[in-house]
Design a protein around this motif. Structure first.
Motif, PDB file in Angstrom:
ATOM      1  N   ILE A  59      39.429  46.111  44.808  1.00 27.96           N
ATOM      2  CA  ILE A  59      40.805  45.596  44.441  1.00 27.96           C
ATOM      3  C   ILE A  59      41.538  44.980  45.492  1.00 27.96           C
ATOM      4  CG2 ILE A  59      43.181  46.307  43.322  1.00 27.96           C
ATOM      5  CD1 ILE A  59      41.569  48.497  41.816  1.00 27.96           C
ATOM      6  N   GLU A  60      41.544  45.771  46.784  1.00 29.30           N
ATOM      7  CA  GLU A  60      42.355  45.346  47.794  1.00 29.30           C
ATOM      8  C   GLU A  60      41.586  43.745  48.462  1.00 29.30           C
ATOM      9  OE1 GLU A  60      43.410  49.623  49.854  1.00 29.30           O
ATOM     10  OE2 GLU A  60      41.706  48.326  50.636  1.00 29.30           O
ATOM     11  N   ASP A  61      40.552  43.816  48.447  1.00 27.98           N
ATOM     12  CA  ASP A  61      40.053  42.561  48.991  1.00 27.98           C
ATOM     13  C   ASP A  61      39.786  41.434  47.940  1.00 27.98           C
ATOM     14  OD1 ASP A  61      38.763  41.690  51.667  1.00 27.98           O
ATOM     15  OD2 ASP A  61      37.358  40.946  50.175  1.00 27.98           O
ATOM     16  N   CYS A  62      39.347  41.761  46.688  1.00 28.43           N
ATOM     17  CA  CYS A  62      38.985  40.621  45.930  1.00 28.43           C
ATOM     18  C   CYS A  62      39.771  40.798  44.442  1.00 28.43           C
ATOM     19  CB  CYS A  62      37.401  40.880  45.367  1.00 28.43           C
ATOM     20  SG  CYS A  62      36.241  40.979  46.756  1.00 28.43           S
ATOM     21  N   TYR A  63      40.837  41.322  44.438  1.00 26.20           N
ATOM     22  CA  TYR A  63      41.814  41.131  43.288  1.00 26.20           C
ATOM     23  C   TYR A  63      42.103  39.621  42.946  1.00 26.20           C
ATOM     24  CZ  TYR A  63      45.712  41.643  40.197  1.00 26.20           C
ATOM     25  OH  TYR A  63      46.444  41.631  38.888  1.00 26.20           O
ATOM     26  N   SER A  64      42.329  38.616  43.740  1.00 22.50           N
ATOM     27  CA  SER A  64      42.690  37.511  43.285  1.00 22.50           C
ATOM     28  C   SER A  64      41.529  36.555  42.921  1.00 22.50           C
ATOM     29  CB  SER A  64      43.086  36.770  44.655  1.00 22.50           C
ATOM     30  OG  SER A  64      42.274  36.688  45.674  1.00 22.50           O
ATOM     31  N   VAL A  65      40.340  36.796  43.190  1.00 23.27           N
ATOM     32  CA  VAL A  65      39.195  36.238  42.591  1.00 23.27           C
ATOM     33  C   VAL A  65      38.373  36.826  41.517  1.00 23.27           C
ATOM     34  CG1 VAL A  65      38.883  34.952  44.979  1.00 23.27           C
ATOM     35  CG2 VAL A  65      37.679  37.127  44.271  1.00 23.27           C
ATOM     36  N   ASP A  66      38.709  38.045  41.147  1.00 23.61           N
ATOM     37  CA  ASP A  66      38.037  38.819  40.156  1.00 23.61           C
ATOM     38  C   ASP A  66      38.936  39.246  39.047  1.00 23.61           C
ATOM     39  OD1 ASP A  66      35.485  38.414  41.361  1.00 23.61           O
ATOM     40  OD2 ASP A  66      35.543  40.374  42.752  1.00 23.61           O
ATOM     41  N   PHE A  67      39.898  40.003  39.490  1.00 25.41           N
ATOM     42  CA  PHE A  67      40.913  40.628  38.502  1.00 25.41           C
ATOM     43  C   PHE A  67      41.999  39.757  37.971  1.00 25.41           C
ATOM     44  CE2 PHE A  67      38.926  44.211  40.720  1.00 25.41           C
ATOM     45  CZ  PHE A  67      38.593  45.023  39.851  1.00 25.41           C
ATOM     46  N   ALA A  68      42.573  38.954  38.796  1.00 26.73           N
ATOM     47  CA  ALA A  68      43.622  37.950  38.714  1.00 26.73           C
ATOM     48  C   ALA A  68      43.112  36.845  37.527  1.00 26.73           C
ATOM     49  CB  ALA A  68      44.012  37.320  39.628  1.00 26.73           C
ATOM     50  N   THR A 122      41.354  38.482  32.691  1.00 29.10           N
ATOM     51  CA  THR A 122      42.387  39.548  32.145  1.00 29.10           C
ATOM     52  C   THR A 122      41.757  40.565  31.289  1.00 29.10           C
ATOM     53  OG1 THR A 122      42.681  37.966  30.119  1.00 29.10           O
ATOM     54  CG2 THR A 122      44.294  37.782  32.057  1.00 29.10           C
ATOM     55  N   ASP A 123      40.395  40.273  30.832  1.00 28.59           N
ATOM     56  CA  ASP A 123      39.715  41.302  30.082  1.00 28.59           C
ATOM     57  C   ASP A 123      39.404  42.363  30.953  1.00 28.59           C
ATOM     58  OD1 ASP A 123      40.158  40.041  27.634  1.00 28.59           O
ATOM     59  OD2 ASP A 123      38.267  38.946  27.702  1.00 28.59           O
ATOM     60  N   LEU A 124      38.919  41.942  32.221  1.00 29.80           N
ATOM     61  CA  LEU A 124      38.324  42.904  33.254  1.00 29.80           C
ATOM     62  C   LEU A 124      39.466  43.756  33.715  1.00 29.80           C
ATOM     63  CD1 LEU A 124      35.795  43.592  34.934  1.00 29.80           C
ATOM     64  CD2 LEU A 124      36.765  42.090  36.731  1.00 29.80           C
ATOM     65  N   LEU A 125      40.678  43.038  33.979  1.00 32.55           N
ATOM     66  CA  LEU A 125      41.849  43.755  34.379  1.00 32.55           C
ATOM     67  C   LEU A 125      42.328  44.910  33.203  1.00 32.55           C
ATOM     68  CD1 LEU A 125      43.739  44.292  36.753  1.00 32.55           C
ATOM     69  CD2 LEU A 125      45.251  42.355  35.618  1.00 32.55           C
ATOM     70  N   GLY A 126      42.133  44.484  32.103  1.00 37.72           N
ATOM     71  CA  GLY A 126      42.642  45.222  31.016  1.00 37.72           C
ATOM     72  C   GLY A 126      41.676  46.425  30.842  1.00 37.72           C
ATOM     73  N   THR A 127      40.290  46.138  31.041  1.00 38.24           N
ATOM     74  CA  THR A 127      39.585  47.339  30.981  1.00 38.24           C
ATOM     75  C   THR A 127      39.760  48.642  32.054  1.00 38.24           C
ATOM     76  OG1 THR A 127      37.836  46.081  30.011  1.00 38.24           O
ATOM     77  CG2 THR A 127      37.183  48.054  30.846  1.00 38.24           C
ATOM     78  N   LEU A 128      40.076  48.072  33.159  1.00 42.70           N
ATOM     79  CA  LEU A 128      40.472  48.929  34.420  1.00 42.70           C
ATOM     80  C   LEU A 128      41.600  49.768  34.091  1.00 42.70           C
ATOM     81  CD1 LEU A 128      39.634  50.087  37.135  1.00 42.70           C
ATOM     82  CD2 LEU A 128      40.800  48.191  38.162  1.00 42.70           C
ATOM     83  N   LYS A 129      42.659  49.105  33.736  1.00 41.05           N
ATOM     84  CA  LYS A 129      43.996  49.721  33.378  1.00 41.05           C
ATOM     85  C   LYS A 129      43.942  50.817  32.460  1.00 41.05           C
ATOM     86  CE  LYS A 129      47.100  46.392  35.283  1.00 41.05           C
ATOM     87  NZ  LYS A 129      48.239  45.358  34.864  1.00 41.05           N
ATOM     88  N   GLU A 130      43.074  50.271  31.198  1.00 39.22           N
ATOM     89  CA  GLU A 130      42.813  51.232  30.365  1.00 39.22           C
ATOM     90  C   GLU A 130      42.157  52.545  30.444  1.00 39.22           C
ATOM     91  OE1 GLU A 130      42.943  53.072  26.444  1.00 39.22           O
ATOM     92  OE2 GLU A 130      44.326  51.206  27.399  1.00 39.22           O
ATOM     93  N   PHE A 131      41.095  52.352  31.487  1.00 38.48           N
ATOM     94  CA  PHE A 131      40.257  53.417  31.760  1.00 38.48           C
ATOM     95  C   PHE A 131      41.067  54.517  32.386  1.00 38.48           C
ATOM     96  CE2 PHE A 131      37.516  55.532  34.906  1.00 38.48           C
ATOM     97  CZ  PHE A 131      36.373  56.196  34.102  1.00 38.48           C
TER      98      PHE A 131
END
Length: 712
Positions: free
Chosen positions: A287-296, A299-308
């Protein structure tokens, strides 16, 4: 897990641990085994240096220096806290002496300009050599300090949860220890190693280095001991998209957390606890290094992580709230990029005031010496170049553009309104150095938004070698992008590299357009000279991006055929050859800008196109071995090359912004970014070789006379 057909023994990773590292791990072990559910929260992203240097991030000299630190005072071995205090004192003393010497050097330099005495000149030469030695010593002490900080954060808070190589099957089997002995090992090993010569920091006869692995094996190796310190975690975060998607990697981590979370809180010394806590730290580093290229961008990936986290982790482990807070902070930084850049600069100035002060103090010295260190320079002697170099010797504060922060909006609107009326004349009024500074700040604004991952798999985005693209323009249109896609088909890829390259093309087109729209040859010569001097100043200040963009504009086919080149001063025309030599230098080696220590003290902006071509060259060839294992040596080299993006972003330019000039440059670049250079040149008579009318008519008459004489 096999290595050349042999199982990796449990004692392999432990043999590489230095006494200092063992002492630090022991300190952590005596602190109730620092766990993610404790209130202390530390950043665990290894950083670009981990990916670039790998296990050799801190060489044997650093290890031995830290080991011997403090022994001259006592025969007993000092603990790490005592070593840290003494290191701080040494660094403060050396930095103070270095500051005084730089100030004395500057005063002596001003005295030499006024008197030009031989004695002062010889003293300057000796003092310059002393400054280089003092700077090297200060930088070495900073490296030792960085090693201590890295050891106290990453190793204590992350590496203590690493597992031995023989325990990695438990990670692969999702924490099911009862099935490890019964499960058969696959015919093709999940991980392959090769043995190297004796390591400089190790007492072994040889060191086993990871050579290849299956996607599952490479993900499991993240849990191995020293994976953070040896650079594997950072290299993996840069390159995992070649063999697995973001969703697959996230699911791998979440499965390990969910299967071990309930058991991890019972006994902090068990293998399941290590797997659980290591999963949290790997997820945090991602998250610290690659949030801008993977999670931002997903949205589905980010939602899965937050839900878990909300449903599975938050109720059992305090680390869940920390991760949610980390995601919110990363999202806020992504949404406000401009504010984030300024706030990061302020934080860096506050937290690393000593280092920044040191860099600013040695900046003028480095600028004076930088011109002598580029071996491709060709121009010598007097003339416009020598005059320009004399101008650069004055102090920066005397010629810096004065920012007017109170009336930025007003001046910007006036500049936009009058930009068309002023035309290119404002470029001639400003000095080449002032234009270089403001173009550098504009380029830096664009460059600091990119990420190392943006330069991967650029063929799939349509980025190709310009020479090859021109030769095969027709056939390239019929090739499907899926053929060139090196990432997995379902892997999300950010396309910011296209914006970066489009910005570069816009500046090149603007340079060409400004020249061909000049209505007299005299003004064309002035503008050609100005752009050449700007490009020279850019590459001397290590802004290779703008220098190569100006070179591309000057090498435009229409611009190269202008008559103004024939009346250009010879000393100015030689800069064109220097720029071509710089281009050859940049294309010669993918890591040419990382050689030596200059990139650590001097800001650098690489050419995005050249860097993308270097990465494409490394991507050429197969990524897998005959047994299907992915070549980690190939992926590691790619990670090393792209890691220099973060290295250059750490040391920004500190020029004072001239908002009026910047708004003018933006407006002119935007106006000509899509211009047709041939169409603009056709409307200007100064772009054609003119033959005087009288001379032309006299030639016709002479020809007619000769023809008439032949018939008589």
């Amino acid at each position: 897990l096999q290595s050349n057909g042999c199982c990796v023994g449990p004692g392999f990773a432990g043999e590489n641990t230095s006494p200092e590292e063992e002492a630090m791990i022991k300190i952590a072990g005596n602190s109730n085994l620092v766990s993610p559910n404790l209130p202390d929260f530390h950043g665990c992203s290894p950083g670009w240096s981990s990916a670039f240097y790998g296990a050799e991030c801190f060489d044997s000299e650093v290890h031995s220096y830290l080991k011997n630190l403090g022994k001259q005072k006592s025969s007993e071995t000092q603990n790490i806290d005592a070593k840290k205090v003494e290191l701080e004192q040494l660094l403060m003393m050396e930095t103070k002496n270095y500051r005084k010497t730089i100030k004395f050097y500057q005063k002596l330099l001003q005295k030499e300009r006024r008197s030009k005495g031989a004695e002062t000149k010889s003293m300057l030469a000796k003092l310059r050599g002393q400054l280089q030695e003092m700077k090297s010593k200060v930088q070495f002490l900073e490296l030792v300090k960085k090693y201590v900080q890295a050891s106290q954060t990453q190793m204590v808070y992350a590496e203590q949860w690493g597992v031995e190589s023989c325990a990695l099957p438990t990670v692969i089997h999702n924490g099911k220890t009862d099935t490890v002995d019964m499960a058969p090992v696959d015919e093709s090993p999940l991980l392959l190693y090769y043995t190297t010569e004796k390591h400089q920091c190790s007492k072994q006869n040889g060191v086993r280095v990871l050579q290849a692995g299956t996607p599952l094996g490479l993900m499991a190796y993240l849990y191995s001991r020293n994976a953070f310190l040896e650079g594997y975690v950072q290299q993996f975060l840069y390159t995992f998209r070649y063999f697995c998607t973001q969703e697959e990697f996230l699911q791998f981590l979440l499965d390990r957390i969910s299967s071990t979370l309930s058991s991890a809180s019972l006994d902090p010394s068990t293998l399941l606890t290590k797997i659980c806590n290591r999963s949290f730290y790997i997820l945090q580093a991602w998250i610290e290094d690659c949030y801008s290229v993977d999670f931002a961008t997903n949205t589905d990936l980010l939602g899965t992580l937050k839900e878990f986290i909300s449903s599975e982790v938050a109720s059992l482990n305090g680390y869940g709230e920390r991760l949610l807070s980390l995601l919110e902070d990363a999202s806020a930084r992504k949404s406000g990029t401009a504010e984030q850049c300024s706030s990061m600069d302020k934080c860096e100035e506050e937290s690393e005031e000593g280092r920044k002060t040191l860099h600013s103090l040695c900046k003028k010295l480095s600028e004076d010496l930088s011109r002598k260190n580029f071996y491709w320079k060709l121009s010598r002697g007097m003339g416009p170049i020598a005059q320009y170099q004399r101008e650069r010797l004055h102090t920066g504060s005397a010629v810096l553009p004065k920012p007017c922060c109170s009336s930025v909006t007003e001046e910007s609107s006036v500049s936009f309104a009058k930009a068309d009326e002023v035309g290119p004349f404002l470029l001639i009024e400003y000095s080449a150095q002032q234009l270089c500074w403001q173009l550098t700040l504009l380029q830096q604004e664009v460059f600091h938004k990119c990420h190392p991952v943006h330069f991967l798999n650029s063929r799939a985005l349509g980025v190709k070698d310009k020479c090859v693209a021109m030769q095969k323009a027709v056939s390239a249109e019929t090739v499907s992008l899926n053929v060139c896609n090196l990432f997995l088909s379902k892997c999300t890829q950010d396309q910011y590299l296209l914006q970066l390259l489009k910005n570069a093309d816009s500046i090149s087109t603007w340079v060409a357009a400004e020249i061909v729209t000049c209505h007299t040859a005299k003004r064309q010569v002035s503008l050609l000279s100005k752009f050449l001097l700007i490009a020279k100043c850019c590459y001397e200040q290590r802004n290779f991006a703008t220098a190569m963009q100006i070179l591309a504009g000057l090498e435009n086919l229409i611009v190269r055929q202008l008559p103004a080149w024939k009346i250009l001063p010879a000393k100015v025309a030689e800069i064109m050859e220097e720029l071509k030599a710089v281009e050859v230098f940049l294309k010669s080696d993918s890591l040419c800008l990382m050689e030596g220590d200059r990139f650590k003290t001097l800001p650098t902006i690489p050419s995005a196109y050249v860097l993308a071509m270097h990465v494409q060259q490394l991507e050429t060839g197969g990524f897998t071995m005959t047994n299907g294992a992915h070549k980690w040596t190939k992926l590691r080299n790619i990670a090393k090359v792209v890691s220099q993006v973060h290295a250059f972003q750490e040391n920004p330019y500190t020029y004072a912004p001239d908002f009026k000039l910047q708004s003018y440059l933006r407006q002119r670049i935007t106006r000509f970014k899509d211009a047709d250079i041939s169409a603009l040149a056709a409307d200007n008579c100064a772009n054609f070789h003119q033959i005087p009318a009288e001379k032309h008519s006299r030639k016709i008459q002479d020809t007619l006379r000769r023809m008439k004489a032949t018939f008589q």
